[in-house]
Motif scaffolding. Sequence first.
Motif, short mmCIF file in Angstrom:
data_model
loop_
_atom_site.label_atom_id
_atom_site.label_comp_id
_atom_site.label_asym_id
_atom_site.label_seq_id
_atom_site.Cartn_x
_atom_site.Cartn_y
_atom_site.Cartn_z
N GLN A 1 0.51 5.47 0.25
CA GLN A 1 -0.42 6.54 0.63
C GLN A 1 0.16 7.90 0.24
O GLN A 1 1.29 8.23 0.60
CB GLN A 1 -0.66 6.49 2.13
CG GLN A 1 -1.73 7.45 2.63
CD GLN A 1 -3.12 7.02 2.18
OE1 GLN A 1 -3.47 5.86 2.25
NE2 GLN A 1 -3.90 7.98 1.69
N TRP B 1 -2.93 0.33 -4.11
CA TRP B 1 -2.75 -1.04 -3.64
C TRP B 1 -2.09 -1.90 -4.71
O TRP B 1 -2.35 -1.74 -5.91
CB TRP B 1 -4.10 -1.67 -3.29
CG TRP B 1 -4.72 -1.08 -2.07
CD1 TRP B 1 -5.59 -0.04 -2.01
CD2 TRP B 1 -4.49 -1.49 -0.71
NE1 TRP B 1 -5.93 0.22 -0.70
CE2 TRP B 1 -5.28 -0.66 0.12
CE3 TRP B 1 -3.72 -2.49 -0.12
CZ2 TRP B 1 -5.30 -0.78 1.51
CZ3 TRP B 1 -3.73 -2.61 1.26
CH2 TRP B 1 -4.52 -1.77 2.06
N ASN C 1 0.84 -1.20 0.00
CA ASN C 1 0.00 0.00 0.00
C ASN C 1 0.88 1.25 0.00
O ASN C 1 1.86 1.32 0.73
CB ASN C 1 -0.91 0.00 1.23
CG ASN C 1 -1.68 1.28 1.37
OD1 ASN C 1 -1.28 2.18 2.11
ND2 ASN C 1 -2.78 1.39 0.67
N SER D 1 -4.92 6.44 -1.99
CA SER D 1 -4.20 5.25 -1.56
C SER D 1 -4.12 4.29 -2.75
O SER D 1 -5.09 4.10 -3.46
CB SER D 1 -4.95 4.60 -0.39
OG SER D 1 -4.27 3.48 0.10
#
Length: 115
Positions: free
Chosen positions: A98, A105, A96, A103
């Motif tokens: 940020q 993935w 992940n 965000s």
Amino acid sequence: QVQLVESGGGLVQAGGSMRLSCAAPGSISSINAMAWYRQAPGKQRELVARIVKGGNTNYPDSVKGRFTISGDNAKNTVYLQMNSLKPEDTAVYYCNVQTPLRSYWGQGTQVTVSS
């Protein structure tokens, strides 16, 4: 479609080690934090390790002392070194990233620890 590229994972015996890598494309800027999560069958996704801009890290008690997260800012890459692996560490591991806006993935990589 921005993609995080994960590598590593596979099958390892209990007590063994494994390293996961996750590279974010250069188009992702202003990264605040990078992290690894995992999800075992029938369970919720949980945080495994997190590193924030500046280098501070945090881990849940279940992996503290066994897992180490590190980052290479120049390569937009985060690593997860996993030692003393246990069967209960078996899960799909997700990277992940940020930023202030969103965000990102990874697609997930399977880690299986045999007893």
